[in-house]
Design a protein around this motif. Structure first.
Motif, short mmCIF file in Angstrom:
data_model
loop_
_atom_site.label_atom_id
_atom_site.label_comp_id
_atom_site.label_asym_id
_atom_site.label_seq_id
_atom_site.Cartn_x
_atom_site.Cartn_y
_atom_site.Cartn_z
N ARG A 20 0.84 -1.20 0.00
CA ARG A 20 0.00 0.00 0.00
C ARG A 20 0.87 1.25 0.00
NH1 ARG A 20 -4.77 0.26 4.20
NH2 ARG A 20 -5.31 -1.57 2.98
N ALA A 24 1.30 4.02 -3.08
CA ALA A 24 1.03 5.45 -2.84
C ALA A 24 2.22 6.30 -3.27
CB ALA A 24 0.72 5.68 -1.36
N LYS A 27 2.23 6.45 -7.06
CA LYS A 27 1.15 7.35 -7.51
C LYS A 27 1.55 8.81 -7.33
CE LYS A 27 -3.76 8.25 -6.92
NZ LYS A 27 -4.97 7.95 -6.17
N ALA A 28 2.36 9.09 -6.31
CA ALA A 28 2.83 10.46 -6.05
C ALA A 28 4.02 10.84 -6.93
CB ALA A 28 3.21 10.59 -4.58
N THR A 74 5.11 16.36 -1.66
CA THR A 74 4.24 15.40 -2.34
C THR A 74 4.47 13.99 -1.80
OG1 THR A 74 4.26 16.77 -4.33
CG2 THR A 74 3.57 14.48 -4.59
N ASP A 77 3.04 13.75 1.84
CA ASP A 77 1.58 13.67 1.84
C ASP A 77 1.12 12.25 1.52
OD1 ASP A 77 1.32 16.35 2.49
OD2 ASP A 77 0.96 16.99 0.41
N ALA A 78 1.75 11.63 0.51
CA ALA A 78 1.38 10.26 0.12
C ALA A 78 1.72 9.28 1.24
CB ALA A 78 2.12 9.88 -1.16
N PHE A 80 2.03 9.89 4.47
CA PHE A 80 1.20 10.12 5.65
C PHE A 80 -0.18 9.50 5.50
CE2 PHE A 80 -1.50 12.58 8.54
CZ PHE A 80 -0.83 12.34 9.72
N GLU A 81 -0.71 9.48 4.29
CA GLU A 81 -2.02 8.86 4.07
C GLU A 81 -2.00 7.39 4.49
OE1 GLU A 81 -5.10 9.92 2.88
OE2 GLU A 81 -4.24 11.90 3.28
N VAL A 82 -0.87 6.72 4.36
CA VAL A 82 -0.75 5.31 4.73
C VAL A 82 -0.32 5.17 6.18
CG1 VAL A 82 0.43 3.14 4.21
CG2 VAL A 82 -0.20 4.68 2.34
N ASP A 84 -0.48 7.22 8.71
CA ASP A 84 -1.33 7.86 9.72
C ASP A 84 -2.13 6.87 10.56
OD1 ASP A 84 -2.64 9.97 11.11
OD2 ASP A 84 -4.32 9.83 9.71
N ARG A 85 -2.64 5.82 9.95
CA ARG A 85 -3.51 4.89 10.66
C ARG A 85 -2.80 3.60 11.07
NH1 ARG A 85 -5.78 7.15 6.50
NH2 ARG A 85 -5.58 5.41 5.10
#
Length: 103
Positions: A20, A24, A27-28, A74, A77-78, A80-82, A84-85
């Motif tokens: 994952r 990400a 993709k970034a 960039t 941000d990508a 952190f989306e993964v 973070d949780r």
């Protein structure tokens, strides 16, 4: 020999999240990274090893990449989306590279 400023980003995350995270990053626009196994360590929750102290995670991996400074936000941000949780640590350090065109 001339060197060029870059950023080295290391993301330590549960091994089950590797795909994952790397998806990400791609993709970034991140074109290169290295994934290394993490054998163990110590953190907020105490000492652990890859033999299962993290539960179902099968251990941790370290995803490292070197990028141009203007692409850092960039990438972060990508990531952190993964992260973070999930269990994870993100670090950023300044570095120098010899062939800037590769990054």
């Amino acid at each position: 020999m001339q060197t060029h400023t870059a950023k080295r980003v290391e993301i330590i995350i549960e091994a089950v999240m590797e795909e994952r995270l790397t998806a990400a990053l791609r993709k970034a626009g991140v074109t290169g990274f290295t994934v290394m196994p993490v054998l163990g360590g110590s953190g907020r929750s105490g000492q652990w090893t890859q033999e299962g102290e993290i539960g179902r995670a099968r251990g941790m991996v370290n995803v490292a990449c070197i990028i141009r400074p203007d692409r850092l936000d960039t990438l972060l941000d990508a990531a952190f989306e993964v992260v973070d949780r999930h269990i994870g640590v993100v670090s950023v350090v300044d570095c120098e590279v010899l062939r800037a065109e590769r990054f």
